[in-house]
Write a protein that holds these residues in place. Structure first.
Motif, PDB file in Angstrom:
ATOM      1  N   CYS A 158      57.623  44.791  36.087  1.00 25.85           N
ATOM      2  CA  CYS A 158      58.496  43.697  35.688  1.00 25.85           C
ATOM      3  C   CYS A 158      58.727  42.738  36.849  1.00 25.85           C
ATOM      4  O   CYS A 158      58.788  43.144  38.010  1.00 25.85           O
ATOM      5  N   LEU A 159      58.912  41.475  36.523  1.00 28.08           N
ATOM      6  CA  LEU A 159      59.097  40.417  37.512  1.00 28.08           C
ATOM      7  C   LEU A 159      60.575  40.052  37.606  1.00 28.08           C
ATOM      8  O   LEU A 159      61.200  39.698  36.605  1.00 28.08           O
ATOM      9  N   SER A 160      61.133  40.151  38.793  1.00 24.56           N
ATOM     10  CA  SER A 160      62.548  39.854  38.993  1.00 24.56           C
ATOM     11  C   SER A 160      62.881  38.410  38.643  1.00 24.56           C
ATOM     12  O   SER A 160      62.095  37.491  38.912  1.00 24.56           O
ATOM     13  N   ARG A 161      64.044  38.225  38.081  1.00 23.93           N
ATOM     14  CA  ARG A 161      64.536  36.887  37.797  1.00 23.93           C
ATOM     15  C   ARG A 161      64.674  36.070  39.087  1.00 23.93           C
ATOM     16  O   ARG A 161      64.551  34.847  39.083  1.00 23.93           O
ATOM     17  N   ALA A 162      64.901  36.750  40.182  1.00 26.89           N
ATOM     18  CA  ALA A 162      65.119  36.071  41.468  1.00 26.89           C
ATOM     19  C   ALA A 162      63.821  35.799  42.222  1.00 26.89           C
ATOM     20  O   ALA A 162      63.846  35.225  43.312  1.00 26.89           O
ATOM     21  N   CYS A 163      62.678  36.193  41.664  1.00 32.75           N
ATOM     22  CA  CYS A 163      61.391  36.022  42.346  1.00 32.75           C
ATOM     23  C   CYS A 163      60.825  34.643  42.021  1.00 32.75           C
ATOM     24  O   CYS A 163      60.508  34.345  40.862  1.00 32.75           O
ATOM     25  N   THR A 164      60.690  33.795  43.040  1.00 36.58           N
ATOM     26  CA  THR A 164      60.224  32.426  42.833  1.00 36.58           C
ATOM     27  C   THR A 164      59.255  32.029  43.955  1.00 36.58           C
ATOM     28  O   THR A 164      59.077  32.754  44.926  1.00 36.58           O
ATOM     29  N   GLY A 165      58.652  30.866  43.775  1.00 39.50           N
ATOM     30  CA  GLY A 165      57.824  30.281  44.821  1.00 39.50           C
ATOM     31  C   GLY A 165      56.656  31.151  45.242  1.00 39.50           C
ATOM     32  O   GLY A 165      55.960  31.737  44.416  1.00 39.50           O
ATOM     33  N   GLU A 166      56.427  31.243  46.547  1.00 40.44           N
ATOM     34  CA  GLU A 166      55.286  31.991  47.059  1.00 40.44           C
ATOM     35  C   GLU A 166      55.419  33.486  46.801  1.00 40.44           C
ATOM     36  O   GLU A 166      54.421  34.172  46.609  1.00 40.44           O
ATOM     37  N   ARG A 167      56.656  33.986  46.765  1.00 33.10           N
ATOM     38  CA  ARG A 167      56.848  35.395  46.423  1.00 33.10           C
ATOM     39  C   ARG A 167      56.406  35.657  44.984  1.00 33.10           C
ATOM     40  O   ARG A 167      55.823  36.697  44.683  1.00 33.10           O
ATOM     41  N   GLU A 168      56.643  34.715  44.109  1.00 36.67           N
ATOM     42  CA  GLU A 168      56.193  34.857  42.729  1.00 36.67           C
ATOM     43  C   GLU A 168      54.672  34.849  42.656  1.00 36.67           C
ATOM     44  O   GLU A 168      54.069  35.642  41.915  1.00 36.67           O
ATOM     45  N   GLU A 169      54.032  33.965  43.423  1.00 36.92           N
ATOM     46  CA  GLU A 169      52.564  33.941  43.477  1.00 36.92           C
ATOM     47  C   GLU A 169      52.032  35.285  43.972  1.00 36.92           C
ATOM     48  O   GLU A 169      51.044  35.824  43.445  1.00 36.92           O
ATOM     49  N   ALA A 170      52.674  35.836  45.003  1.00 34.61           N
ATOM     50  CA  ALA A 170      52.240  37.132  45.536  1.00 34.61           C
ATOM     51  C   ALA A 170      52.450  38.235  44.519  1.00 34.61           C
ATOM     52  O   ALA A 170      51.633  39.156  44.410  1.00 34.61           O
ATOM     53  N   ALA A 171      53.534  38.145  43.749  1.00 31.72           N
ATOM     54  CA  ALA A 171      53.811  39.159  42.729  1.00 31.72           C
ATOM     55  C   ALA A 171      52.747  39.131  41.640  1.00 31.72           C
ATOM     56  O   ALA A 171      52.256  40.180  41.193  1.00 31.72           O
ATOM     57  N   TYR A 172      52.350  37.941  41.205  1.00 27.63           N
ATOM     58  CA  TYR A 172      51.278  37.839  40.201  1.00 27.63           C
ATOM     59  C   TYR A 172      49.962  38.371  40.773  1.00 27.63           C
ATOM     60  O   TYR A 172      49.181  39.030  40.074  1.00 27.63           O
ATOM     61  N   ALA A 173      49.699  38.083  42.042  1.00 25.76           N
ATOM     62  CA  ALA A 173      48.473  38.586  42.669  1.00 25.76           C
ATOM     63  C   ALA A 173      48.467  40.111  42.679  1.00 25.76           C
ATOM     64  O   ALA A 173      47.435  40.752  42.422  1.00 25.76           O
ATOM     65  N   PHE A 174      49.620  40.724  42.962  1.00 24.07           N
ATOM     66  CA  PHE A 174      49.713  42.177  42.982  1.00 24.07           C
ATOM     67  C   PHE A 174      49.533  42.749  41.574  1.00 24.07           C
ATOM     68  O   PHE A 174      48.861  43.774  41.392  1.00 24.07           O
ATOM     69  N   MET A 175      50.108  42.085  40.572  1.00 23.79           N
ATOM     70  CA  MET A 175      49.920  42.548  39.191  1.00 23.79           C
ATOM     71  C   MET A 175      48.448  42.490  38.805  1.00 23.79           C
ATOM     72  O   MET A 175      47.909  43.439  38.208  1.00 23.79           O
ATOM     73  N   ASN A 176      47.783  41.393  39.135  1.00 22.16           N
ATOM     74  CA  ASN A 176      46.355  41.278  38.815  1.00 22.16           C
ATOM     75  C   ASN A 176      45.528  42.306  39.583  1.00 22.16           C
ATOM     76  O   ASN A 176      44.562  42.866  39.049  1.00 22.16           O
ATOM     77  N   TRP A 177      45.909  42.558  40.815  1.00 21.35           N
ATOM     78  CA  TRP A 177      45.202  43.557  41.624  1.00 21.35           C
ATOM     79  C   TRP A 177      45.275  44.934  40.961  1.00 21.35           C
ATOM     80  O   TRP A 177      44.288  45.688  40.965  1.00 21.35           O
ATOM     81  N   TRP A 178      46.416  45.267  40.385  1.00 22.05           N
ATOM     82  CA  TRP A 178      46.574  46.580  39.767  1.00 22.05           C
ATOM     83  C   TRP A 178      45.564  46.828  38.644  1.00 22.05           C
ATOM     84  O   TRP A 178      45.183  47.965  38.369  1.00 22.05           O
ATOM     85  N   LEU A 179      45.114  45.768  37.980  1.00 26.05           N
ATOM     86  CA  LEU A 179      44.158  45.920  36.880  1.00 26.05           C
ATOM     87  C   LEU A 179      42.727  45.577  37.297  1.00 26.05           C
ATOM     88  O   LEU A 179      41.855  45.448  36.454  1.00 26.05           O
ATOM     89  N   SER A 180      42.482  45.475  38.619  1.00 24.46           N
ATOM     90  CA  SER A 180      41.179  45.013  39.102  1.00 24.46           C
ATOM     91  C   SER A 180      40.130  46.109  39.249  1.00 24.46           C
ATOM     92  O   SER A 180      38.993  45.815  39.609  1.00 24.46           O
ATOM     93  N   GLY A 181      40.491  47.368  39.005  1.00 22.35           N
ATOM     94  CA  GLY A 181      39.497  48.442  39.059  1.00 22.35           C
ATOM     95  C   GLY A 181      39.849  49.587  39.973  1.00 22.35           C
ATOM     96  O   GLY A 181      40.035  50.719  39.520  1.00 22.35           O
ATOM     97  N   TRP A 182      39.930  49.324  41.273  1.00 23.28           N
ATOM     98  CA  TRP A 182      40.187  50.405  42.225  1.00 23.28           C
ATOM     99  C   TRP A 182      41.513  51.119  41.976  1.00 23.28           C
ATOM    100  O   TRP A 182      41.551  52.367  41.984  1.00 23.28           O
TER     101      TRP A 182
END
Length: 415
Positions: free
Chosen positions: A301-325
């Motif tokens: 889940c994505l925090s309501r307080a997560c914005t800006g570059e931290r939000e970009e990093a959070a989406y990157a981490f979510m995508n990484w989780w489904l990337s295979g390894w």
């Protein structure tokens, strides 16, 4: 190009695209991930940092502890990892924000279990909060199964849970035939039984055991009435006072210690605990109860307080989780990922056949800790991924009587 090179180069490109400041030598983005010990593993954090070029802080804890913190303080996390039964609490508390599926690289690969609640046409959906019922955010901000472009959580790891037993003490059963939730209440194991200390998880282990033992039945176990809750706790509190239960456990390491020390012979268990015990040479069998499993679905889940570059990093981490390894890594402690075919390329054939297909292990297999957790020739209890998820009795659920069950649960723990 081998898989390692491919992943490394792909991750570097992803990091450069998502975080242009990195190319300018500025400070790396940092995200805080709160959750439980079963997924917040140090090898995962280290690998994600290396692949994504960001800083990640993990804050693992007991499920009740982290849920309380996340539901009261959105600034305490950027991403929250737990189980789908936490969604109602977090969504109602308004501490998480909707996730845009258009920003999820592998959304189209996520299978039907997560999106419809069924792994196959023959599958039982199971009582309670099937993940799809909580997934899609509607225009009025309510959650249900109707597909939209906004979701309340990223579907990722999931599994079916039951109980583990030491086969040196408890006679070996037959999956789906003789193994039963009623074993938790068998008089032979008085004083050697433990339950997970979680009102929205252990509650269902007890309810399944009580019903399987013929002590009571439920109109709808996934949404018990107050009267049913009272009757259930009258039964289990009486048993606890008689010394039937050794106690409760609050973390996977705690559950491992209880069985490894010989204090319990049978208990509620999560798959990593079973894997760890087998790695220590203790023959812990993860039961396939004839009544069906208690299922859970991991949520990110994505925090309501997560914005800006931290939000970009959070989406990157979510995508990484489904990337295979990550999915391949987590399979080694018995967990499944919502887009398994992508992880298949990061697993050996022996690993895939054992963990996903339910076939005999062609050779000894290591767990996430590097120890041998699967002996050559052994077969995963319950069979294949599809077979296990076709046999769901109930999902981890926050019922309408949730607040009331908290009081009764505390009475049970303290009895």
């Amino acid at each position: 190009m081998n898989r390692r090179t491919f992943l490394k180069q792909g991750s570097a490109a992803l990091a450069a695209a998502a975080f242009p400041r990195l190319a300018q030598g500025k400070k790396r983005p940092k995200i805080k991930v709160m959750g439980t010990h079963v997924t917040l593993l140090e090898p995962i954090r280290q690998r994600a940092e290396r692949d994504l070029g960001i800083e990640i802080e993990f804050y693992p804890g007991g499920d009740a502890e982290v849920l309380l913190k996340a539901s009261t303080d959105p600034t305490s996390f950027d991403l929250y990892e737990q189980w789908s039964n936490s969604i109602k609490v977090l969504w109602q508390a308004k501490t998480i924000q909707a996730i845009d599926v258009n920003r999820l690289t592998y959304w189209h690969e996520i299978n039907s279990l997560s999106k419809t609640g069924r792994i196959s046409a023959n599958a039982r959906q199971g009582l309670g909060d099937a993940p799809c019922n909580l997934l899609f955010v509607q225009p009025d901000d309510k959650l249900d199964c109707e597909p939209t472009q906004r979701i309340s959580f990223l579907p990722y790891v999931h599994n079916v849970d039951s109980f583990g037993y030491n086969s040196r003490i408890v006679p070996l059963g037959v999956p789906y035939e003789t193994e039963s939730w009623a074993w938790l209440l068998d008089e032979r194991w008085r004083g050697q039984v433990a339950i997970v200390n979680s009102p929205e998880i252990g509650l269902f282990d007890l309810a399944l055991a009580v019903q399987a033992a013929g002590l009571m039945s439920f109109n709808d176990m996934g949404n018990m009435s107050r009267e049913e809750v009272d009757k259930l706790f009258e039964i289990v509190i009486a048993l606890k006072r008689e010394g039937h239960f050794r106690g409760v456990w609050t973390s996977v390491p705690h559950s491992v210690d209880l069985m490894a020390s010989g204090e319990v012979a049978i208990e509620s268990m999560f798959s990593p605990g079973v894997s760890a015990l087998n790695g220590e040479g203790i023959p812990c069998i993860y039961a396939a109860p004839k009544e069906g499993y208690r299922a859970w679905h991991g949520v990110m889940c994505l925090s309501r307080a997560c914005t800006g570059e931290r939000e970009e990093a959070a989406y990157a981490f979510m995508n990484w989780w489904l990337s295979g390894w990550p999915g391949a890594f987590i399979a080694r402690q018995g967990y499944y990922i919502s887009n398994p075919e992508r992880s298949r390329n990061f697993m050996s054939k022996a690993e895939w056949d054992y963990w996903y297909e339910g076939l005999p292990a062609a050779l000894p297999l290591e767990g996430t800790d590097g120890k041998i957790s699967v002996e050559e020739g052994s077969v995963r209890t319950g069979g294949s991924y599809v077979k296990r998820f076709e046999n769901i009795a109930v999902w981890n659920t926050v019922m309408d009587t949730y607040e009331y069950t908290l009081t009764r649960w505390n009475e049970f723990v303290l009895a």
